[in-house]
Motif scaffolding. Structure first.
Motif, PDB file in Angstrom:
ATOM      1  N   ARG A 180       0.794  -1.220   0.000  1.00 39.88           N
ATOM      2  CA  ARG A 180       0.000   0.000   0.000  1.00 39.88           C
ATOM      3  C   ARG A 180       0.833   1.280   0.000  1.00 39.88           C
ATOM      4  NH1 ARG A 180      -4.806  -0.868   3.209  1.00 39.88           N
ATOM      5  NH2 ARG A 180      -3.368  -2.357   4.014  1.00 39.88           N
ATOM      6  N   GLY A 181       2.025   1.255   0.578  1.00 44.68           N
ATOM      7  CA  GLY A 181       2.759   2.497   0.781  1.00 44.68           C
ATOM      8  C   GLY A 181       4.024   2.612  -0.036  1.00 44.68           C
ATOM      9  N   SER A 182       4.786   3.648   0.307  1.00 43.74           N
ATOM     10  CA  SER A 182       6.099   3.867  -0.300  1.00 43.74           C
ATOM     11  C   SER A 182       7.011   4.428   0.785  1.00 43.74           C
ATOM     12  CB  SER A 182       5.999   4.838  -1.478  1.00 43.74           C
ATOM     13  OG  SER A 182       5.538   6.094  -1.023  1.00 43.74           O
ATOM     14  N   GLY A 183       8.310   4.343   0.548  1.00 48.96           N
ATOM     15  CA  GLY A 183       9.262   4.782   1.557  1.00 48.96           C
ATOM     16  C   GLY A 183       9.403   3.738   2.643  1.00 48.96           C
ATOM     17  N   PRO A 184      10.038   4.105   3.750  1.00 50.42           N
ATOM     18  CA  PRO A 184      10.259   3.119   4.803  1.00 50.42           C
ATOM     19  C   PRO A 184       8.948   2.709   5.470  1.00 50.42           C
ATOM     20  CG  PRO A 184      11.219   5.239   5.409  1.00 50.42           C
ATOM     21  CD  PRO A 184      10.654   5.380   4.040  1.00 50.42           C
ATOM     22  N   LEU A 185       8.867   1.435   5.829  1.00 45.94           N
ATOM     23  CA  LEU A 185       7.742   0.899   6.589  1.00 45.94           C
ATOM     24  C   LEU A 185       8.249   0.636   7.998  1.00 45.94           C
ATOM     25  CD1 LEU A 185       4.896  -0.318   6.955  1.00 45.94           C
ATOM     26  CD2 LEU A 185       5.861  -2.492   6.171  1.00 45.94           C
ATOM     27  N   VAL A 186       7.707   1.365   8.967  1.00 46.77           N
ATOM     28  CA  VAL A 186       8.103   1.200  10.360  1.00 46.77           C
ATOM     29  C   VAL A 186       7.145   0.216  11.009  1.00 46.77           C
ATOM     30  CG1 VAL A 186       8.398   2.357  12.580  1.00 46.77           C
ATOM     31  CG2 VAL A 186       9.048   3.522  10.466  1.00 46.77           C
ATOM     32  N   VAL A 187       7.718  -0.823  11.618  1.00 48.74           N
ATOM     33  CA  VAL A 187       6.930  -1.833  12.306  1.00 48.74           C
ATOM     34  C   VAL A 187       7.305  -1.761  13.785  1.00 48.74           C
ATOM     35  CG1 VAL A 187       6.364  -4.277  12.486  1.00 48.74           C
ATOM     36  CG2 VAL A 187       6.885  -3.284  10.250  1.00 48.74           C
TER      37      VAL A 187
END
Length: 153
Positions: A49-56
């Protein structure tokens, strides 16, 4: 047999909340073979769904078995294929120890105040392996004192 299965079932599973769609996911609870399918689906959807870093954010997660670690590695690889980076944040100390013992700190990016407080760099992804003089050949060479017979190459 049913009694045994009921005893083995975990008390509750993991909860996944996508706080910022495609950018921030918070996981809490027990991450094990029973909760991994839902967590995997949520992480894959966030990556797609997103772009750039995914923070978990994994504060409050209890990694109960290898499938819990596997779902994080799988999401990391999916993020890489999508041209993104997955960052684990707020890793509880027991889970951080497990990541380090399994050497997944060389694969997964862990950005955490607790990691920095322990003296590790803020990004411990792809830490270079310490090789002895001579490179991998020297590392893989058997000691001459070994009682095992050498195999012909």
């Amino acid at each position: 047999m049913a009694r045994r299965a009921a005893r083995a079932a975990p008390p509750g599973g993991a909860t996944v909340v996508e706080e910022d769609p495609g950018r921030l996911v918070r996981i809490t609870g027990r991450l094990d073979v029973h909760s991994v399918p839902e967590v995997r689906t949520a992480l894959h959807a966030a990556v797609d769904r997103g772009s750039g870093p995914l923070v978990v954010s994994v504060d409050g997660v209890v990694v109960a078995d290898a499938t819990g670690l596997g779902v994080l590695v799988g999401a990391h690889r999916r993020a890489q294929r999508a041209g993104r980076e997955m960052v684990l944040r707020d890793v509880p100390p027991p889970a951080l120890r497990l990541v380090r013992v399994t050497r997944l700190h060389r694969v997964l990016r862990v950005d955490d105040e607790r990691v920095r407080a322990a003296g590790a760099p803020p990004q411990v992804q792809h830490a270079p392996a310490g090789l002895p003089a001579g490179g991998r050949e020297a590392q893989n060479r058997r000691a001459e004192t070994s009682s095992m017979p050498r195999r012909a190459s």
